[in-house]
Scaffold this motif. Structure first.
Motif, PDB file in Angstrom:
ATOM      1  N   GLY A  45      11.573  28.325  12.326  1.00 14.66           N
ATOM      2  CA  GLY A  45      11.287  29.487  13.172  1.00 14.66           C
ATOM      3  C   GLY A  45      11.268  30.743  12.310  1.00 14.66           C
ATOM      4  O   GLY A  45      11.312  30.669  11.082  1.00 14.66           O
ATOM      5  N   GLY A  46      11.202  31.899  12.974  1.00 17.56           N
ATOM      6  CA  GLY A  46      11.145  33.163  12.238  1.00 17.56           C
ATOM      7  C   GLY A  46       9.981  34.015  12.717  1.00 17.56           C
ATOM      8  O   GLY A  46       9.422  33.767  13.790  1.00 17.56           O
ATOM      9  N   ILE A  47       9.629  35.000  11.911  1.00 20.20           N
ATOM     10  CA  ILE A  47       8.560  35.934  12.293  1.00 20.20           C
ATOM     11  C   ILE A  47       7.274  35.140  12.529  1.00 20.20           C
ATOM     12  O   ILE A  47       6.836  34.361  11.689  1.00 20.20           O
ATOM     13  CB  ILE A  47       8.359  36.993  11.202  1.00 20.20           C
ATOM     14  N   SER A  48       6.697  35.321  13.703  1.00 17.77           N
ATOM     15  CA  SER A  48       5.552  34.510  14.120  1.00 17.77           C
ATOM     16  C   SER A  48       4.352  34.691  13.195  1.00 17.77           C
ATOM     17  O   SER A  48       3.940  35.816  12.889  1.00 17.77           O
ATOM     18  CB  SER A  48       5.143  34.887  15.547  1.00 17.77           C
ATOM     19  N   THR A  49       3.775  33.564  12.768  1.00 22.05           N
ATOM     20  CA  THR A  49       2.598  33.619  11.896  1.00 22.05           C
ATOM     21  C   THR A  49       1.382  34.178  12.640  1.00 22.05           C
ATOM     22  O   THR A  49       0.440  34.654  12.004  1.00 22.05           O
ATOM     23  CB  THR A  49       2.262  32.219  11.348  1.00 22.05           C
ATOM     24  N   ALA A  50       1.437  34.152  13.975  1.00 17.75           N
ATOM     25  CA  ALA A  50       0.324  34.716  14.757  1.00 17.75           C
ATOM     26  C   ALA A  50       0.207  36.223  14.516  1.00 17.75           C
ATOM     27  O   ALA A  50      -0.849  36.819  14.732  1.00 17.75           O
ATOM     28  CB  ALA A  50       0.521  34.439  16.242  1.00 17.75           C
ATOM     29  N   GLU A  51       1.308  36.828  14.059  1.00 20.39           N
ATOM     30  CA  GLU A  51       1.338  38.276  13.826  1.00 20.39           C
ATOM     31  C   GLU A  51       0.852  38.661  12.431  1.00 20.39           C
ATOM     32  O   GLU A  51       0.680  39.836  12.131  1.00 20.39           O
ATOM     33  CB  GLU A  51       2.792  38.789  13.963  1.00 20.39           C
ATOM     34  N   LEU A  52       0.685  37.654  11.544  1.00 22.01           N
ATOM     35  CA  LEU A  52       0.469  37.934  10.127  1.00 22.01           C
ATOM     36  C   LEU A  52      -0.850  37.377   9.616  1.00 22.01           C
ATOM     37  O   LEU A  52      -1.304  36.324  10.057  1.00 22.01           O
ATOM     38  CB  LEU A  52       1.607  37.319   9.293  1.00 22.01           C
ATOM     39  N   SER A  53      -1.427  38.046   8.631  1.00 23.87           N
ATOM     40  CA  SER A  53      -2.603  37.519   7.939  1.00 23.87           C
ATOM     41  C   SER A  53      -2.173  36.397   7.005  1.00 23.87           C
ATOM     42  O   SER A  53      -1.235  36.564   6.228  1.00 23.87           O
ATOM     43  CB  SER A  53      -3.264  38.626   7.116  1.00 23.87           C
TER      44      SER A  53
END
Length: 392
Positions: free
Chosen positions: A340-348
Motif C-alpha cells: 500500500g501507500g501513495i496511490s500510483t493513480a496519482e503519479l506519473s
C-alpha cells in the motif's frame, strides 16, 4: 532565520532518496536532502543480515504488488538491476549471487551506503541530518520545508520517507500524512514480507518452533517454493514472508509440505509397503518433529495397509494443500516493507510526479509498489529514485 533556496528538496535519506539526490545533483541541480535520522541509509545497513541484498537479477514488473500492476514497468525498464550492478562494480564492491537472483555484498552493507554518499558528494548534494521535519507548505510554485531550525524552499519536492515498517528505526507514516495534505489518495498501508501468527487449535504448531522445511506456500493466486519456518508465534521463513504480501485477513494459507512428490505417492507406498506407518514415511521427507505432528493431525494411525486407498489418498491431498488460517501478522515491527501507500493513480509512471500537484514527487516504499523478498524492493527504490532524479 535565513532561508536557503534549492532546485529540489528531497525528504528522506534512504535508498530511494539517496538515489534521487545524486542523480539530480550530478545533472547540475542544487539539491537538499533532509532526514530526521542522524545518519543516511539506516535501513540499508540492517538489510540482508548486514550484507544488503541490493538488487535481484530477475527483476520484472510482475514481481511487484500494486493496485496498478503496470505502474512499475516504466521505471524498472529504464533503470535495471544491471544498471545498479554496474554502479556497484564501478565502486569496486565485491558481490555474490546467493539464490534466485539475489545479489549481496561480499563485505558489508556499509559499502553500499558509502557508495551512495560518494555519489552524492560528486553531485554536491547538501545533506541535512538530525532535522525532524516540522512543516511543509506550498505557495506561489514553491515548496517551503521547515526542518529543525532551518527553512528551505524549492520548486520541486520529493517524498522519499518510506513506509511505517521497522518503526524501531524511526519509520513512520509521515509520507502518507504529507500526501493527504496535498490531496493525494493513499492505498491502505499494511505490513508485507512479515511473519504470520497462528491461534486457536493451530497453536499446537507453535510447539514446532525452530523447525524448517522447504515447501510451496500459497495465498490467493501467489505461490512460492522456499523454506517455511515454524516460530513460537506462528509461521515465518522466506516462503511465508513472500505469501504474506498477498495474504488478506480471514483467508487461508495453503502449504504443500511435499512439493516433489506426485499425487499418488502415498497410495503407492501403501501398496509397496503395507506395514509402513504414516509418521515414519513422512519422516523420510520431513524433519521428525514436523512429520510426527502432521501424522498426528491427519489421524491415519498404525499401518498404512489397514486403511483404504481413498483414506490414504485423502491424507496425501491434505499434505499437498495443508490449510492454515493465520489470525494476523507480527505487524509493522517485524515487516520488512509496507504494502500500500501513495496511490500510483496519482503519479506519473515516467517521472513519479503527482498529476494534480506540479513539482511534488513520491518514490520508493512511500508509493503503492511492493516487491517480492530478495532485493526487489531495493531495485524499486533505485529505479523510482533515478526516474525522479532525471527530471527534478
Amino acid at each position: 532565520m535565513n532561508e536557503m533556496t534549492y532546485d529540489t528538496i528531497i525528504l528522506g535519506a534512504g535508498a530511494a532518496g539517496l538515489m534521487c539526490a545524486f542523480t539530480a545533483g550530478q545533472r547540475g541541480r542544487r539539491v537538499l536532502l533532509v532526514d530526521h535520522a542522524d545518519a543516511i541509509g539506516k535501513k540499508i545497513l540492517i538489510s540482508g543480515g548486514g550484507r544488503c541484498n541490493f538488487t535481484n537479477l530477475h527483476t520484472a514488473a510482475d514481481r511487484f504488488l500494486s493496485a496498478n500492476p503496470h505502474y512499475a514497468k516504466s521505471a524498472l525498464g529504464r533503470y535495471s538491476a544491471q544498471d545498479f550492478l554496474a554502479l556497484v562494480e564501478r565502486h569496486g564492491i565485491a558481490w555474490h549471487e546467493k539464490t534466485l537472483g539475489q545479489l549481496f555484498c561480499d563485505g558489508s552493507a556499509k559499502q553500499i551506503v558509502a557508495m551512495l554518499q560518494d555519489e552524492c558528494d560528486r553531485g554536491a548534494v547538501e545533506i541535512a541530518l538530525g532535522h525532524p521535519i516540522r512543516d511543509v507548505a506550498h505557495a506561489d510554485g514553491q515548496y517551503r520545508v521547515t526542518a529543525g531550525d532551518r527553512t528551505a524552499t524549492a520548486p520541486k519536492l520529493v517524498i522519499a520517507t518510506g513506509g511505517p515498517s521497522i518503526p524501531q528505526m524511526g519509520a513512520t507514516g509521515f509520507a502518507y500524512d504529507l500526501a493527504r495534505k496535498f490531496g493525494l489518495k493513499v492505498v491502505e498501508p499494511r505490513p508485507a514480507l512479515v511473519p504470520l501468527t497462528l491461534g486457536g487449535d493451530e497453536t499446537l504448531f507453535r510447539s514446532l518452533s525452530g523447525v524448517a522445511a522447504e515447501v510451496v506456500a500459497k495465498a490467493g493466486k501467489a505461490k512460492f517454493r522456499e523454506a517455511a519456518l515454524f516460530t513460537h508465534k506462528g509461521l515465518s521463513g522466506p516462503a511465508i514472508l513472500q505469501v504474506s504480501s498477498y495474504w488478506r485477513h480471514g483467508e487461508p494459507v495453503g502449504i504443500d509440505f511435499l512439493p516433489d512428490l506426485a499425487p499418488g505417492w502415498l497410495v503407492a507406498v501403501k501398496h509397496a509397503r503395507p506395514r509402513a506407518r504414516l509418521d515414519n514415511t513422512l519422516g523420510n521427507h520431513l524433519p521428525a518433529r514436523l512429520a510426527d505432528t502432521l501424522a498426528d493431525r491427519i489421524g491415519i494411525d498404525g499401518e498404512l495397509g489397514t486403511h483404504t486407498d481413498k483414506a490414504v489418498a485423502a491424507a496425501a491431498a491434505q499434505l499437498a494443500d495443508w490449510r492454515f488460517t493465520p489470525n494476523g501478522t507480527e505487524g509493522f515491527a517485524k515487516a520488512e516493507v509496507t504494502a500500500g501507500g501513495i496511490s500510483t493513480a496519482e503519479l506519473s509512471s515516467q517521472t513519479m510526479e503527482a498529476r494534480k500537484v506540479p513539482g511534488l514527487y513520491a518514490i520508493g516504499e512511500a508509493v503503492d509498489v511492493t516487491g517480492w523478498l530478495g532485493g526487489y524492493n531495493f531495485q524499486w527504490a533505485w529505479a523510482s529514485g533515478w526516474a525522479a532524479g532525471m527530471v527534478v
